[in-house]
Design a protein around this motif. Structure first.
Motif, PDB file in Angstrom:
ATOM      1  N   PHE A 126      13.074  -2.773   1.165  1.00 13.92           N
ATOM      2  CA  PHE A 126      12.859  -3.123   2.574  1.00 13.92           C
ATOM      3  C   PHE A 126      11.377  -3.419   2.810  1.00 13.92           C
ATOM      4  O   PHE A 126      10.500  -2.756   2.229  1.00 13.92           O
ATOM      5  CB  PHE A 126      13.309  -1.974   3.486  1.00 13.92           C
ATOM      6  CG  PHE A 126      14.765  -1.633   3.340  1.00 13.92           C
ATOM      7  CD1 PHE A 126      15.722  -2.285   4.111  1.00 13.92           C
ATOM      8  CD2 PHE A 126      15.189  -0.680   2.416  1.00 13.92           C
ATOM      9  CE1 PHE A 126      17.074  -1.978   3.964  1.00 13.92           C
ATOM     10  CE2 PHE A 126      16.532  -0.367   2.271  1.00 13.92           C
ATOM     11  CZ  PHE A 126      17.480  -1.028   3.045  1.00 13.92           C
ATOM     12  N   GLU A 127      11.131  -4.424   3.636  1.00 16.93           N
ATOM     13  CA  GLU A 127       9.761  -4.765   4.032  1.00 16.93           C
ATOM     14  C   GLU A 127       9.619  -4.449   5.521  1.00 16.93           C
ATOM     15  O   GLU A 127      10.231  -5.114   6.365  1.00 16.93           O
ATOM     16  CB  GLU A 127       9.495  -6.255   3.793  1.00 16.93           C
ATOM     17  CG  GLU A 127       9.606  -6.657   2.326  1.00 16.93           C
ATOM     18  CD  GLU A 127       9.521  -8.166   2.118  1.00 16.93           C
ATOM     19  OE1 GLU A 127       9.456  -8.581   0.941  1.00 16.93           O
ATOM     20  OE2 GLU A 127       9.529  -8.918   3.127  1.00 16.93           O
ATOM     21  N   ILE A 128       8.851  -3.415   5.837  1.00 19.22           N
ATOM     22  CA  ILE A 128       8.721  -2.965   7.223  1.00 19.22           C
ATOM     23  C   ILE A 128       7.238  -2.866   7.570  1.00 19.22           C
ATOM     24  O   ILE A 128       6.505  -2.046   7.001  1.00 19.22           O
ATOM     25  CB  ILE A 128       9.418  -1.608   7.438  1.00 19.22           C
ATOM     26  CG1 ILE A 128      10.916  -1.725   7.082  1.00 19.22           C
ATOM     27  CG2 ILE A 128       9.246  -1.134   8.883  1.00 19.22           C
ATOM     28  CD1 ILE A 128      11.678  -0.416   7.159  1.00 19.22           C
ATOM     29  N   LEU A 129       6.805  -3.694   8.490  1.00 22.27           N
ATOM     30  CA  LEU A 129       5.386  -3.774   8.827  1.00 22.27           C
ATOM     31  C   LEU A 129       4.847  -2.474   9.413  1.00 22.27           C
ATOM     32  O   LEU A 129       3.788  -1.994   9.009  1.00 22.27           O
ATOM     33  CB  LEU A 129       5.158  -4.933   9.812  1.00 22.27           C
ATOM     34  CG  LEU A 129       3.721  -5.165  10.272  1.00 22.27           C
ATOM     35  CD1 LEU A 129       2.815  -5.478   9.087  1.00 22.27           C
ATOM     36  CD2 LEU A 129       3.683  -6.300  11.291  1.00 22.27           C
ATOM     37  N   ASP A 130       5.549  -1.895  10.374  1.00 17.54           N
ATOM     38  CA  ASP A 130       5.084  -0.680  11.040  1.00 17.54           C
ATOM     39  C   ASP A 130       5.288   0.530  10.123  1.00 17.54           C
ATOM     40  O   ASP A 130       6.412   0.844   9.726  1.00 17.54           O
ATOM     41  CB  ASP A 130       5.859  -0.485  12.346  1.00 17.54           C
ATOM     42  CG  ASP A 130       5.353   0.688  13.139  1.00 17.54           C
ATOM     43  OD1 ASP A 130       5.723   1.840  12.816  1.00 17.54           O
ATOM     44  OD2 ASP A 130       4.576   0.466  14.091  1.00 17.54           O
ATOM     45  N   ARG A 131       4.194   1.206   9.796  1.00 15.72           N
ATOM     46  CA  ARG A 131       4.282   2.317   8.834  1.00 15.72           C
ATOM     47  C   ARG A 131       5.145   3.461   9.371  1.00 15.72           C
ATOM     48  O   ARG A 131       5.886   4.099   8.612  1.00 15.72           O
ATOM     49  CB  ARG A 131       2.877   2.807   8.483  1.00 15.72           C
ATOM     50  CG  ARG A 131       2.822   3.702   7.250  1.00 15.72           C
ATOM     51  CD  ARG A 131       1.393   3.973   6.797  1.00 15.72           C
ATOM     52  NE  ARG A 131       1.341   4.857   5.643  1.00 15.72           N
ATOM     53  CZ  ARG A 131       1.344   4.481   4.382  1.00 15.72           C
ATOM     54  NH1 ARG A 131       1.382   3.198   4.066  1.00 15.72           N
ATOM     55  NH2 ARG A 131       1.297   5.375   3.387  1.00 15.72           N
ATOM     56  N   GLY A 132       5.061   3.712  10.665  1.00 14.11           N
ATOM     57  CA  GLY A 132       5.887   4.755  11.261  1.00 14.11           C
ATOM     58  C   GLY A 132       7.365   4.433  11.154  1.00 14.11           C
ATOM     59  O   GLY A 132       8.188   5.304  10.851  1.00 14.11           O
ATOM     60  N   GLU A 133       7.709   3.164  11.386  1.00 13.16           N
ATOM     61  CA  GLU A 133       9.107   2.740  11.268  1.00 13.16           C
ATOM     62  C   GLU A 133       9.580   2.821   9.819  1.00 13.16           C
ATOM     63  O   GLU A 133      10.744   3.146   9.546  1.00 13.16           O
ATOM     64  CB  GLU A 133       9.272   1.319  11.798  1.00 13.16           C
ATOM     65  CG  GLU A 133       9.141   1.214  13.317  1.00 13.16           C
ATOM     66  CD  GLU A 133       9.278  -0.220  13.809  1.00 13.16           C
ATOM     67  OE1 GLU A 133       9.732  -1.087  13.029  1.00 13.16           O
ATOM     68  OE2 GLU A 133       8.912  -0.474  14.979  1.00 13.16           O
ATOM     69  N   ALA A 134       8.682   2.520   8.898  1.00 13.90           N
ATOM     70  CA  ALA A 134       9.033   2.606   7.470  1.00 13.90           C
ATOM     71  C   ALA A 134       9.353   4.044   7.082  1.00 13.90           C
ATOM     72  O   ALA A 134      10.332   4.319   6.363  1.00 13.90           O
ATOM     73  CB  ALA A 134       7.879   2.068   6.623  1.00 13.90           C
ATOM     74  N   ILE A 135       8.541   4.982   7.564  1.00 19.27           N
ATOM     75  CA  ILE A 135       8.782   6.395   7.286  1.00 19.27           C
ATOM     76  C   ILE A 135      10.079   6.852   7.948  1.00 19.27           C
ATOM     77  O   ILE A 135      10.882   7.588   7.341  1.00 19.27           O
ATOM     78  CB  ILE A 135       7.571   7.233   7.738  1.00 19.27           C
ATOM     79  CG1 ILE A 135       6.387   6.996   6.776  1.00 19.27           C
ATOM     80  CG2 ILE A 135       7.921   8.723   7.810  1.00 19.27           C
ATOM     81  CD1 ILE A 135       5.073   7.575   7.246  1.00 19.27           C
ATOM     82  N   GLN A 136      10.323   6.399   9.173  1.00 19.29           N
ATOM     83  CA  GLN A 136      11.567   6.741   9.855  1.00 19.29           C
ATOM     84  C   GLN A 136      12.775   6.210   9.083  1.00 19.29           C
ATOM     85  O   GLN A 136      13.791   6.900   8.949  1.00 19.29           O
ATOM     86  CB  GLN A 136      11.566   6.169  11.277  1.00 19.29           C
ATOM     87  CG  GLN A 136      12.758   6.613  12.116  1.00 19.29           C
ATOM     88  CD  GLN A 136      12.739   8.101  12.418  1.00 19.29           C
ATOM     89  OE1 GLN A 136      11.782   8.610  13.007  1.00 19.29           O
ATOM     90  NE2 GLN A 136      13.794   8.810  12.008  1.00 19.29           N
ATOM     91  N   LYS A 137      12.661   5.011   8.550  1.00 20.90           N
ATOM     92  CA  LYS A 137      13.743   4.425   7.745  1.00 20.90           C
ATOM     93  C   LYS A 137      14.029   5.301   6.535  1.00 20.90           C
ATOM     94  O   LYS A 137      15.196   5.568   6.204  1.00 20.90           O
ATOM     95  CB  LYS A 137      13.336   3.019   7.298  1.00 20.90           C
ATOM     96  CG  LYS A 137      14.343   2.313   6.390  1.00 20.90           C
ATOM     97  CD  LYS A 137      15.542   1.814   7.148  1.00 20.90           C
ATOM     98  CE  LYS A 137      16.434   0.931   6.299  1.00 20.90           C
ATOM     99  NZ  LYS A 137      17.653   0.513   7.033  1.00 20.90           N
ATOM    100  N   ALA A 138      12.974   5.761   5.868  1.00 18.21           N
ATOM    101  CA  ALA A 138      13.142   6.623   4.689  1.00 18.21           C
ATOM    102  C   ALA A 138      13.860   7.912   5.069  1.00 18.21           C
ATOM    103  O   ALA A 138      14.805   8.344   4.377  1.00 18.21           O
ATOM    104  CB  ALA A 138      11.782   6.928   4.064  1.00 18.21           C
TER     105      ALA A 138
END
Length: 444
Positions: free
Chosen positions: A386-398
Motif C-alpha cells: 500500500f502507498e499511503i501519503l499520510d503517515r498517521g493513516e499508514a499506521i492506522q492501516k497497519a
C-alpha cells in the motif's frame, strides 16, 4: 533567496560560518570542554545507542554525565528528546550545553559526532579526550560524493582528537585514547594517529584489521532468546533484555570505554542487565499486548539497519509482519530507496510505504521509488503493498490489518519529534504517539 545563495556559494565557503560559531560558542561559554572528560562517538550506525548505553553504564558507576545525541540532550539526570532533526546542534548550542554540564557538576560529556557535523566544523573547539568508532560502511554518499570522502571526514575527528591539548582534571592527566571496531577494513587508519592508548573491540571469528593495539575486547558466544541477549566479552559473561546482535556490539563498544575508566566488571554486569530500552530503537509499544500482537518502533532508515532488525523479527517468530516504512527526501541517499523496498518486500507479509521526511522533494515520488523495490520482489499494489501519503493513516492501516500473533514494524524515524517538509518546516510528530492513538481506535 536563501536557497539561491546556498547554490551559488561553494559548500566549503558556507561552512566557514559554522567554524565561526563554533569558535564564538567556545569563547562565549568559556571553553567548557576543558573542564570535562569528553567522549566523542562516531560511525555509520550505532552512535546514538552506544551513547545512550554508555551514559547508563557510567551513571551506574557513580559518574555524573551529560550526553548530546540524535535521541536526546541529557544533562545530569535531566532529559529532553531531540526535536531539532540535527545530531550536532548549530551556532553556539553545543558549547551552551557543555557549559550547563559543567555548571551541573558533570564529570563526563558524551558527544555524538557526525560526518556532516565534522565537515561543518561543529566539532571544532571541543577538546575531545576519547574518540570511538562504532563501524563504517557506505552511507550518506550523495552528501559526501563518495565513500573515501565520507571516511576522510570521520578521520578528521580522530586526528583532531589525537592532536588536542592534554587536560588535567581533578589533578589527573587525561590521556588521549582511541576506541575502534577492529573488524572494519579501515580500522588501522583510525588508530594511526598519535593517541596515548589504542583500544580495539570486535567480534570473535571475524577478521581483525587493526594492529599494535594496547588492549582488545572480544565479543563471543552470542545467544539470542525471546528474553534478550546473552554473550561473552573476553572471559566475562553478560546478559541484557535488549534485542539484536548489533546491540551486543553497541554494548561491547560502551564497555571498552567503561573499562578504561576503571569501572569494575561487577558494576558493568549489573548495569548491562538493567539497561533501559533505547527510545525509538527496537522499542516495543506495550499497549499493543492487550490486543494479542506486538508493535516495534525502530530508527532503521537504511538497508544494513533493516537487515539487522529482521534478525530480531525472526527470533520473535510472529504469524505475519506488517511493515510501515518510507525514505527521506532532500537528496538524501536516493540510491537506498529501492533497496529499502526490496528488503521490506521480501521480509514482510504486508508493506505500507508512507511519508518520512520529504524536505523539498515530492513525498509521493519518494513513496513510489520505495514501492518499486517491493514490487520487484513480488508485492502487489493494494493487495499486500500500500502507498499511503499520510503517515498517521499508514499506521492506522497497519493497526487495522493486524490480528493476534502478528507484528507491526514502524521504521525510519524512531523517537524523532518531527517530520520535515518543504522549506525546512517541521510538523510535530512521534511515531509512538501515533501508534497509541491508532490502538485506542481498535476494538479488542
Amino acid at each position: 533567496m536563501k536557497k539561491l545563495f546556498k547554490k551559488l556559494i561553494p559548500k566549503r565557503i558556507l561552512n566557514l560560518k559554522h567554524l565561526f560559531f563554533a569558535w564564538y560558542g567556545a569563547v562565549k561559554y568559556k571553553n567548557p570542554s576543558e573542564e570535562l572528560l569528553v567522549i566523542g562517538i562516531t560511525g555509520t550506525s550505532g552512535k546514538s545507542t552506544t551513547a545512550y548505553l554508555l551514559r547508563q553504564l557510567l551513571e551506574q558507576a557513580g559518574f555524573v554525565v551529560g550526553a548530546l545525541s540524535t535521541i536526546d540532550f541529557y544533562v545530569a539526570g535531566q532529559d529532553k528528546l531531540n526535536d531539532t532533526k540535527m545530531t550536532m546542534l548549530g551556532r553556539t548550542a553545543i558549547q551552551k550545553y557543555l557549559r550547563e554540564m559543567v555548571n551541573k557538576k558533570c564529570d563526563i560529556a558524551i558527544v555524538e559526532t557526525t560526518s556532516e557535523g565534522i565537515i561543518q566544523y561543529r566539532h571544532r573547539f571541543i577538546n575531545y579526550d576519547y574518540v570511538l568508532l562504532t563501524n563504517l560502511y557506505p552511507e550518506h554518499i550523495e552528501s559526501h560524493g563518495n565513500f573515501e570522502n565520507y571516511k576522510n571526514a570521520k578521520l578528521k575527528l580522530f586526528k583532531y582528537t589525537a592532536n588536542g591539548k592534554i587536560k588535567i582534571l581533578k589533578g589527573e592527566k587525561i590521556e588521549k585514547k582511541v576506541f575502534v571496531n577492529e573488524n572494519i577494513e579501515q580500522a588501522q587508519e583510525f588508530v594511526n594517529f598519535n593517541f596515548s592508548k589504542k583500544i580495539g573491540f570486535g567480534k570473535k571469528g571475524e577478521k581483525v584489521f587493526a594492529e599494535n593495539l594496547d588492549k582488545e575486547f572480544v565479543l563471543s558466544n552470542i545467544k539470542t532468546t525471546t528474553n534478550g541477549l546473552d554473550f561473552q566479552i573476553n572471559d566475562e559473561r553478560l546478559n541484557t533484555s535488549l534485542f539484536g546482535e548489533h546491540n551486543a556490539l553497541n554494548i561491547l563498544s560502551a564497555i571498552s570505554v567503561a573499562r578504561e575508566l576503571k569501572i569494575d566488571w561487577s558494576k558493568i554486569k549489573k548495569a548491562v542487565k538493567n539497561f533501559d530500552g533505547v527510545p525509538g530503537r527496537i522499542e516495543f509499544i506495550k499497549e499493543s499486548e492487550s490486543f494479542g500482537f506486538q508493535v516495534i518502533v525502530d530508527y532503521a532508515f537504511e538497508p544494513v539497519a533493516l537487515k539487522s532488525l529482521y534478525k530480531v523479527v525472526k527470533i520473535l517468530n510472529p504469524k505475519r509482519v506488517i511493515h510501515v516504512c518510507g525514505s527521506a527526501g532532500g537528496g538524501r541517499d536516493k540510491s537506498r530507496r529501492e533497496p529499502i523496498g526490496k528488503i521490506v518486500g521480501k521480509s514482510a507479509d504486508v508493506c505500507i510505504v508512507t511519508n518520512e521526511d520529504p524536505y523539498d522533494e515530492d513525498p509521493m515520488e519518494i513513496i513510489k521509488q520505495v514501492s518499486a523495490g517491493a514490487k520487484k520482489v513480488g508485492k502487489k499494489l493494494n493487495n499486500d503493498l500500500f502507498e499511503i501519503l499520510d503517515r498517521g493513516e499508514a499506521i492506522q492501516k497497519a493497526v487495522d490489518l493486524t490480528k493476534k500473533g502478528d507484528l507491526i514494524l514502524v521504521t525510519g524515524k524512531g523517537s524523532e519529534q518531527a517530520i520535515v517538509v518543504a522549506n525546512g518546516e517541521k510538523i510535530l510528530w512521534d511515531d509512538r504517539d501515533a501508534i497509541r492513538k491508532s490502538l485506542n481506535k481498535k476494538k479488542i
